[in-house]
Design a protein around this motif. Structure first.
Motif, PDB file in Angstrom:
ATOM      1  N   THR A  87      -8.826  -2.065  -0.258  1.00  0.00           N
ATOM      2  CA  THR A  87      -9.550  -1.582   0.741  1.00  0.00           C
ATOM      3  C   THR A  87     -10.204  -2.654   1.671  1.00  0.00           C
ATOM      4  O   THR A  87     -10.483  -3.852   0.794  1.00  0.00           O
ATOM      5  CB  THR A  87     -10.574  -0.863   0.193  1.00  0.00           C
ATOM      6  OG1 THR A  87     -11.625  -0.158   1.073  1.00  0.00           O
ATOM      7  CG2 THR A  87     -11.462  -1.495  -0.746  1.00  0.00           C
ATOM      8  N   ASP A  88     -10.365  -2.443   2.809  1.00  0.00           N
ATOM      9  CA  ASP A  88     -11.013  -3.323   3.679  1.00  0.00           C
ATOM     10  C   ASP A  88     -12.456  -3.122   4.015  1.00  0.00           C
ATOM     11  O   ASP A  88     -13.231  -3.391   4.885  1.00  0.00           O
ATOM     12  CB  ASP A  88     -10.388  -3.452   4.908  1.00  0.00           C
ATOM     13  CG  ASP A  88     -10.381  -2.342   5.835  1.00  0.00           C
ATOM     14  OD1 ASP A  88     -10.535  -1.355   5.204  1.00  0.00           O
ATOM     15  OD2 ASP A  88      -9.761  -2.314   6.947  1.00  0.00           O
TER      16      ASP A  88
ATOM     17  N   VAL B 237     -10.798  -8.347   2.821  1.00  0.00           N
ATOM     18  CA  VAL B 237     -10.031  -7.095   1.839  1.00  0.00           C
ATOM     19  C   VAL B 237     -10.070  -7.521   0.351  1.00  0.00           C
ATOM     20  O   VAL B 237     -10.174  -8.445  -0.043  1.00  0.00           O
ATOM     21  CB  VAL B 237      -8.702  -7.446   2.344  1.00  0.00           C
ATOM     22  CG1 VAL B 237      -7.709  -6.641   1.456  1.00  0.00           C
ATOM     23  CG2 VAL B 237      -8.299  -7.035   3.759  1.00  0.00           C
TER      24      VAL B 237
ATOM     25  N   PHE C  63      -5.692   1.071   1.151  1.00  0.00           N
ATOM     26  CA  PHE C  63      -6.795   1.384   2.133  1.00  0.00           C
ATOM     27  C   PHE C  63      -6.749   2.645   2.417  1.00  0.00           C
ATOM     28  O   PHE C  63      -6.195   3.178   3.434  1.00  0.00           O
ATOM     29  CB  PHE C  63      -5.695   0.690   3.387  1.00  0.00           C
ATOM     30  CG  PHE C  63      -5.764  -0.557   3.442  1.00  0.00           C
ATOM     31  CD1 PHE C  63      -6.727  -1.667   3.588  1.00  0.00           C
ATOM     32  CD2 PHE C  63      -4.422  -1.504   3.188  1.00  0.00           C
ATOM     33  CE1 PHE C  63      -6.595  -3.143   3.133  1.00  0.00           C
ATOM     34  CE2 PHE C  63      -4.405  -2.821   2.909  1.00  0.00           C
ATOM     35  CZ  PHE C  63      -5.354  -3.627   2.997  1.00  0.00           C
TER      36      PHE C  63
ATOM     37  N   ARG D 297      -5.517 -11.426  -3.535  1.00  0.00           N
ATOM     38  CA  ARG D 297      -4.590 -10.634  -2.945  1.00  0.00           C
ATOM     39  C   ARG D 297      -3.194 -11.089  -3.832  1.00  0.00           C
ATOM     40  O   ARG D 297      -2.670 -12.021  -3.556  1.00  0.00           O
ATOM     41  CB  ARG D 297      -4.305 -11.054  -1.459  1.00  0.00           C
ATOM     42  CG  ARG D 297      -3.257  -9.896  -0.863  1.00  0.00           C
ATOM     43  CD  ARG D 297      -3.062 -10.299   0.734  1.00  0.00           C
ATOM     44  NE  ARG D 297      -2.015 -11.297   0.651  1.00  0.00           N
ATOM     45  CZ  ARG D 297      -0.741 -11.218   0.467  1.00  0.00           C
ATOM     46  NH1 ARG D 297      -0.052 -10.003   0.424  1.00  0.00           N
ATOM     47  NH2 ARG D 297      -0.019 -12.201   0.737  1.00  0.00           N
TER      48      ARG D 297
ATOM     49  N   GLU E 126      -4.208  -5.524   8.794  1.00  0.00           N
ATOM     50  CA  GLU E 126      -5.028  -6.312   7.975  1.00  0.00           C
ATOM     51  C   GLU E 126      -5.115  -7.921   8.535  1.00  0.00           C
ATOM     52  O   GLU E 126      -6.022  -8.583   8.498  1.00  0.00           O
ATOM     53  CB  GLU E 126      -4.201  -6.363   6.388  1.00  0.00           C
ATOM     54  CG  GLU E 126      -4.963  -7.366   5.624  1.00  0.00           C
ATOM     55  CD  GLU E 126      -4.394  -7.498   4.218  1.00  0.00           C
ATOM     56  OE1 GLU E 126      -4.698  -8.192   3.287  1.00  0.00           O
ATOM     57  OE2 GLU E 126      -3.383  -6.665   3.808  1.00  0.00           O
TER      58      GLU E 126
END
Length: 237
Positions: A177-178, A228, A140, A208, A218
């Protein structure tokens, strides 16, 4: 950002580089300050010490993870506690986060983490030997949403090459990253970088991984329907 003019005292290769972070003036709590005072002598490392033998630093040979920008250190603590057989080097520029991580290391009596408080790219260049890391984590990072700020994004071709140099053959760069446009940018940069293999079966993103802790941020994003994206690229040569 305007580049400074080169002078005889400041040759071209030493010009000030564009940073991927902004130094925020965050307030350090008493607990975080205590973590720095008590924890830094035990866990802190200095950029000025130059190239380090991390086997000597940790007192053993072990799989070694380098984390760029650990924030408040929650994920670092969780990963280190879950894998005591591994060593972790965390880098963060913001003092409250450094203090929080150091405080957590003391309270949990963890011995497998060392901390730098400076620019992670400078640490990689000056303190980490080539082909010495098993993993590099970038979770992130600031996506720098505006087009005029994209040059500040840490994930660039030069970043990919620096990480490749520091990873062992078979080592993995794991990014998350979101922000979907940044995920697409990461995928584009690493897919074009020589010496890497995308570990995603579809050539895009991996599910994930269980070893990446889920943060409160998150979880909140998931409740709001935010995505994500995780990417894993392995050094192949």
């Amino acid at each position: 950002m305007t580049e400074p003019t080169s002078t005889p005292e400041q040759p071209l290769e030493h010009r000030r580089t564009i940073k991927s972070f902004v130094m925020r003036a965050g307030r350090t709590t008493l607990g975080q300050q205590r973590g720095i005072e008590l924890g830094w002598p035990k866990f802190g490392l200095e950029l000025s010490d130059g190239l380090r033998d991390f086997d000597q630093v940790f007192g053993r040979q072990a799989p070694r993870t380098f984390e760029i920008g650990f924030g408040m250190g929650h994920s670092t603590l969780e990963m280190a506690a879950a894998a005591p057989e591994q060593d972790f080097i965390g880098v963060e520029v913001h003092k409250p986060g450094v203090g929080a991580l150091l405080s957590g290391l003391l309270s949990q009596n963890l011995q497998n983490v060392r901390v730098y408080s400076c620019d992670a790219l400078e640490v990689l260049r000056e303190c980490v030997a080539d082909a010495s890391l098993d993993r590099v984590l970038l979770f992130f990072p600031d996506p720098w949403h505006k087009s005029r700020h994209h040059k500040r994004r840490i994930v660039q071709p030069a970043f990919a090459e620096l990480i490749r140099q520091k990873l062992k053959v078979g080592g993995v760069l794991h990014m998350a990253t979101d922000w979907q446009p940044y995920a697409e940018h990461m995928l584009e940069v690493l897919s074009a970088a020589p010496g890497y293999r995308n570990l995603a079966t579809d050539g895009a993103y991996v599910p994930r991984p269980a070893e990446r802790p889920v943060t409160k941020f998150e979880r909140r994003g998931e409740r709001l329907g935010h995505g994500v994206w995780d990417l894993k690229f392995q050094r192949v040569d």
